[in-house]
Design a protein around this motif. Structure first.
Motif, mmCIF file in Angstrom:
data_model
loop_
_atom_site.group_PDB
_atom_site.id
_atom_site.type_symbol
_atom_site.label_atom_id
_atom_site.label_comp_id
_atom_site.label_asym_id
_atom_site.label_seq_id
_atom_site.Cartn_x
_atom_site.Cartn_y
_atom_site.Cartn_z
ATOM 1 N N LYS A 114 0.754 -1.159 -0.155
ATOM 2 C CA LYS A 114 0.101 0.011 -0.024
ATOM 3 C C LYS A 114 0.968 1.315 -0.051
ATOM 4 O O LYS A 114 1.801 1.353 0.871
ATOM 5 N N GLU A 115 0.900 2.015 -1.059
ATOM 6 C CA GLU A 115 1.745 3.231 -1.244
ATOM 7 C C GLU A 115 0.896 4.412 -1.186
ATOM 8 O O GLU A 115 -0.111 4.512 -2.215
ATOM 9 N N GLU A 116 0.866 5.344 -0.245
ATOM 10 C CA GLU A 116 0.111 6.469 -0.340
ATOM 11 C C GLU A 116 -1.303 6.278 -0.625
ATOM 12 O O GLU A 116 -2.133 6.798 -1.226
ATOM 13 N N GLY A 117 -1.939 5.084 0.286
ATOM 14 C CA GLY A 117 -3.254 4.803 0.279
ATOM 15 C C GLY A 117 -3.742 3.962 -0.938
ATOM 16 O O GLY A 117 -4.873 3.549 -0.876
ATOM 17 N N ALA A 118 -2.861 3.595 -1.771
ATOM 18 C CA ALA A 118 -3.242 2.668 -3.023
ATOM 19 C C ALA A 118 -2.499 1.558 -3.054
ATOM 20 O O ALA A 118 -1.300 1.685 -2.928
ATOM 21 N N TRP A 119 -3.114 0.388 -3.254
ATOM 22 C CA TRP A 119 -2.302 -0.940 -3.479
ATOM 23 C C TRP A 119 -1.435 -0.712 -4.683
ATOM 24 O O TRP A 119 -2.043 -0.488 -5.736
ATOM 25 N N LYS A 120 -0.218 -1.245 -5.018
ATOM 26 C CA LYS A 120 0.454 -1.352 -5.903
ATOM 27 C C LYS A 120 1.204 -2.884 -6.185
ATOM 28 O O LYS A 120 1.583 -3.490 -5.143
ATOM 29 N N ILE A 121 1.592 -3.173 -7.281
ATOM 30 C CA ILE A 121 2.309 -4.342 -7.337
ATOM 31 C C ILE A 121 3.686 -4.111 -7.403
ATOM 32 O O ILE A 121 4.177 -3.369 -8.065
ATOM 33 N N THR A 122 4.180 -4.906 -6.278
ATOM 34 C CA THR A 122 5.653 -4.305 -5.995
ATOM 35 C C THR A 122 6.506 -5.595 -6.311
ATOM 36 O O THR A 122 7.624 -5.537 -6.751
ATOM 37 N N ALA A 123 6.035 -6.927 -6.391
ATOM 38 C CA ALA A 123 6.868 -8.084 -6.861
ATOM 39 C C ALA A 123 5.640 -8.839 -7.353
ATOM 40 O O ALA A 123 4.594 -9.064 -7.143
ATOM 41 N N ALA A 124 6.051 -9.576 -8.771
ATOM 42 C CA ALA A 124 5.094 -10.474 -9.151
ATOM 43 C C ALA A 124 5.811 -11.535 -9.827
ATOM 44 O O ALA A 124 6.905 -11.573 -10.377
ATOM 45 N N GLN A 125 5.627 -12.853 -9.702
ATOM 46 C CA GLN A 125 6.018 -13.881 -10.464
ATOM 47 C C GLN A 125 4.757 -14.706 -11.260
ATOM 48 O O GLN A 125 3.852 -15.190 -10.573
ATOM 49 N N ASN A 126 4.961 -15.023 -12.407
ATOM 50 C CA ASN A 126 3.778 -15.637 -12.967
ATOM 51 C C ASN A 126 4.499 -17.195 -13.213
ATOM 52 O O ASN A 126 5.748 -17.365 -13.765
ATOM 53 N N THR A 127 3.643 -18.202 -13.154
ATOM 54 C CA THR A 127 4.081 -19.679 -13.362
ATOM 55 C C THR A 127 3.003 -20.241 -14.302
ATOM 56 O O THR A 127 1.688 -20.478 -13.928
ATOM 57 N N VAL A 128 3.324 -21.007 -15.404
ATOM 58 C CA VAL A 128 2.266 -21.871 -16.155
ATOM 59 C C VAL A 128 2.221 -23.040 -15.389
ATOM 60 O O VAL A 128 2.971 -23.771 -14.991
ATOM 61 N N VAL A 129 0.996 -23.412 -15.080
ATOM 62 C CA VAL A 129 0.418 -24.765 -14.436
ATOM 63 C C VAL A 129 0.780 -25.926 -15.403
ATOM 64 O O VAL A 129 0.032 -25.791 -16.367
ATOM 65 N N VAL A 130 1.616 -26.814 -15.308
ATOM 66 C CA VAL A 130 1.619 -27.930 -16.186
ATOM 67 C C VAL A 130 0.645 -29.028 -15.960
ATOM 68 O O VAL A 130 0.272 -29.422 -16.817
ATOM 69 N N ASP A 131 0.582 -29.356 -14.832
ATOM 70 C CA ASP A 131 -0.545 -30.320 -14.615
ATOM 71 C C ASP A 131 -1.255 -29.987 -13.265
ATOM 72 O O ASP A 131 -0.448 -29.803 -12.221
ATOM 73 N N GLU A 132 -2.697 -29.723 -13.251
ATOM 74 C CA GLU A 132 -3.296 -29.339 -11.988
ATOM 75 C C GLU A 132 -3.631 -30.615 -11.103
ATOM 76 O O GLU A 132 -4.185 -30.431 -10.144
ATOM 77 N N GLY A 133 -3.225 -31.850 -11.326
ATOM 78 C CA GLY A 133 -3.711 -32.980 -10.619
ATOM 79 C C GLY A 133 -2.751 -33.204 -9.670
ATOM 80 O O GLY A 133 -2.368 -32.970 -8.610
#
Length: 133
Positions: A114-133
């Motif tokens: 939360k930066e000056e009252g607003a949420w900001k993305i500070t770090a993000a990691q995306n991962t493709v799901v190979v198998d949900e099982g």
């Protein structure tokens, strides 16, 4: 009218950030997407590209987003929010991308601050799901 608790207000704001990611990607709105990040944010794409700082994230997004969604749609659903502090949240997201009958599932993790009252993305990691099982 019921009053929302502080936690409910913050959860609603966090869900709005994720909804804005979805809107910006589906509509190829680079500036809307990039505006969600803190200036010194870090982001790792689903293919492992590491980006440091909003300017680098912006340059990458300007290269890949325009035209990427012409026959694709993506949805994002908040699966879990862990408040590390009142102004820091780890957000687990389920991402489903579809192009015709083909698609894939991703599992982004956003660290929001939360930066000056607003949420900001500070770090993000995306991962493709190979198998949900």
């Amino acid at each position: 009218m019921e009053h929302m608790t502080t936690n409910e207000v913050e959860l609603a704001a966090i869900k709005q950030i994720v909804a804005t990611v979805e809107h910006a990607q589906n509509n190829e709105l680079v500036d809307e997407f990039v505006g969600l990040f803190r200036e010194d944010a870090i982001w790792t794409t689903g293919h492992g590209k590491r980006l440091f700082g909003r300017d680098t994230i912006a340059a990458f997004t300007r290269q890949v987003l325009p035209g990427a969604m012409s026959d694709t749609t993506v949805t994002f659903e908040v699966e879990h929010v862990l408040f590390l502090r009142p102004d820091v949240a780890a957000v687990k997201v389920r991402q489903v991308s579809r192009t015709g009958d083909e698609g894939y599932v991703g599992t982004p993790m956003y660290v929001l601050t939360k930066e000056e009252g607003a949420w900001k993305i500070t770090a993000a990691q995306n991962t493709v799901v190979v198998d949900e099982g």
